[in-house]
Design a protein around this motif. Sequence first.
Motif, mmCIF file in Angstrom:
data_model
loop_
_atom_site.group_PDB
_atom_site.id
_atom_site.type_symbol
_atom_site.label_atom_id
_atom_site.label_comp_id
_atom_site.label_asym_id
_atom_site.label_seq_id
_atom_site.Cartn_x
_atom_site.Cartn_y
_atom_site.Cartn_z
ATOM 1 N N SER A 10 -21.294 132.350 89.349
ATOM 2 C CA SER A 10 -22.831 132.209 89.468
ATOM 3 C C SER A 10 -23.018 131.922 91.086
ATOM 4 N N PRO A 11 -24.345 132.041 91.590
ATOM 5 C CA PRO A 11 -24.804 131.586 92.907
ATOM 6 C C PRO A 11 -24.936 130.146 92.772
ATOM 7 N N ARG A 12 -24.528 129.462 94.073
ATOM 8 C CA ARG A 12 -24.874 128.167 94.065
ATOM 9 C C ARG A 12 -26.509 127.998 94.794
ATOM 10 N N ALA A 13 -26.823 126.629 94.730
ATOM 11 C CA ALA A 13 -28.181 126.401 95.332
ATOM 12 C C ALA A 13 -28.286 126.893 96.707
ATOM 13 N N GLY A 14 -29.542 127.808 96.483
ATOM 14 C CA GLY A 14 -30.002 128.370 97.812
ATOM 15 C C GLY A 14 -29.400 129.732 98.193
ATOM 16 N N GLU A 15 -28.424 130.302 97.326
ATOM 17 C CA GLU A 15 -27.847 131.661 97.493
ATOM 18 C C GLU A 15 -28.602 132.582 96.605
ATOM 19 N N LEU A 46 -36.543 112.708 81.275
ATOM 20 C CA LEU A 46 -36.673 113.391 82.587
ATOM 21 C C LEU A 46 -35.324 113.155 83.073
ATOM 22 N N HIS A 47 -34.548 114.274 83.551
ATOM 23 C CA HIS A 47 -33.388 114.095 84.126
ATOM 24 C C HIS A 47 -33.010 115.572 84.897
ATOM 25 N N ASP A 48 -31.909 115.535 85.860
ATOM 26 C CA ASP A 48 -31.801 116.769 86.691
ATOM 27 C C ASP A 48 -30.356 117.281 86.262
ATOM 28 N N HIS A 49 -30.174 118.511 87.058
ATOM 29 C CA HIS A 49 -28.930 119.386 86.641
ATOM 30 C C HIS A 49 -28.561 119.635 88.130
ATOM 31 N N PRO A 50 -27.936 118.882 88.655
ATOM 32 C CA PRO A 50 -27.399 119.279 90.017
ATOM 33 C C PRO A 50 -26.618 120.345 90.353
ATOM 34 N N GLY A 51 -27.180 121.332 91.019
ATOM 35 C CA GLY A 51 -26.441 122.700 91.211
ATOM 36 C C GLY A 51 -26.092 123.357 90.030
ATOM 37 N N MET A 52 -26.807 123.111 89.056
ATOM 38 C CA MET A 52 -26.387 123.962 87.864
ATOM 39 C C MET A 52 -27.468 124.876 87.243
ATOM 40 N N HIS A 53 -27.042 125.826 86.490
ATOM 41 C CA HIS A 53 -27.768 126.870 85.795
ATOM 42 C C HIS A 53 -27.830 126.164 84.389
ATOM 43 N N PRO A 60 -35.464 131.857 75.313
ATOM 44 C CA PRO A 60 -35.030 130.782 75.805
ATOM 45 C C PRO A 60 -35.689 130.078 77.092
ATOM 46 N N CYS A 61 -35.550 128.819 77.428
ATOM 47 C CA CYS A 61 -36.021 128.201 78.475
ATOM 48 C C CYS A 61 -34.753 128.254 79.464
ATOM 49 N N VAL A 62 -35.154 128.715 80.647
ATOM 50 C CA VAL A 62 -33.961 128.943 81.656
ATOM 51 C C VAL A 62 -34.227 128.215 82.988
ATOM 52 N N LEU A 63 -33.110 127.570 83.356
ATOM 53 C CA LEU A 63 -33.466 126.902 84.598
ATOM 54 C C LEU A 63 -32.140 127.200 85.642
ATOM 55 N N SER A 64 -32.469 127.101 86.978
ATOM 56 C CA SER A 64 -31.456 127.220 87.795
ATOM 57 C C SER A 64 -31.298 125.864 88.943
ATOM 58 N N PRO A 65 -30.372 126.137 89.738
ATOM 59 C CA PRO A 65 -30.240 125.093 90.816
ATOM 60 C C PRO A 65 -31.488 124.944 91.574
ATOM 61 N N ASP A 66 -32.263 126.013 91.703
ATOM 62 C CA ASP A 66 -33.178 125.958 92.632
ATOM 63 C C ASP A 66 -34.743 126.062 91.872
ATOM 64 N N ARG A 67 -34.788 126.032 90.349
ATOM 65 C CA ARG A 67 -36.109 126.495 89.808
ATOM 66 C C ARG A 67 -35.737 125.468 88.506
ATOM 67 N N ASP A 68 -36.729 124.857 88.098
ATOM 68 C CA ASP A 68 -37.014 124.175 86.755
ATOM 69 C C ASP A 68 -36.001 123.258 86.790
#
Length: 253
Positions: A26-31, A106-113, A169-177
């Motif tokens: 999978s692509p990393r953040a910014g890729e 409210l929480h984050d998912h660093p570098g994660m899909h 589904p609700c989808v998130l990426s390292p760069d979005r949501d």
Amino acid sequence: MMPGDGNMASIVQRIARQALFTFRSSPRAGEDASKSFLENHSKLTSLMTEVRAADLKLVPRKADDSSPAPGPYQHAAPPVTYMHICETDHFSMGVFLLKSGASIPLHDHPGMHGVLKVMYGKVRISCFDRLERLAGGTQAAPPLPGTQKGALRRSVLRSIGEYTEENGPCVLSPDRDNLHQIDAVDGPTAFMDILAPPYDPEDGRDCHYYRVLTDPQANGPEQKEKEVWLMEISQPADFWCGGEPYPGPEVSL
């Protein structure tokens, strides 16, 4: 699906296999995502759209259902529990169950899909992203003691949506949501959850919690994506997550 699997594998098994194919590169953040990743991710979200509570042998709970208290010194059962299905170096998969009125803060998912699919009930998901460039924003930072300034994060509220088992589904990426809060609406709810790669504090993927400091409405109703300030906080005292057995089909990878 692997050659020779036919149609005998459970949909949970097929989702796990597809998640492995999807997230092992999978692509990393910014890729930029490759064509192969996008195709595999589309297959994964299609499979997640199909899965239902019965496929996981989940029985929807009623508002007055309560799990046993976790111990003699605990006065309440956890507001959220987790059923572990499987985990590899590339992804983790399980089910979160929220009691009526419960929230995952409210929480984050660093570098994660991530891919989240409701199994029963209804959730409200508020999605945010951090704005890395602090200059040129529409709001000044709220006044805080100097010791707390480093915990501020300029962010944007991307969306607030409600999901049931009938929704995709609700989808998130390292760069979005990448940051979100999940609230149970109108009763208990459960959702299947895939995170890729899994949380791993030693590899820089720890979970951080946040509080919204500025009212999104301050931007004006005409602005679609609302700029806000978030402050990193400790895990809220009224939130903790227990565990319970997963009753569904076994997954083999």
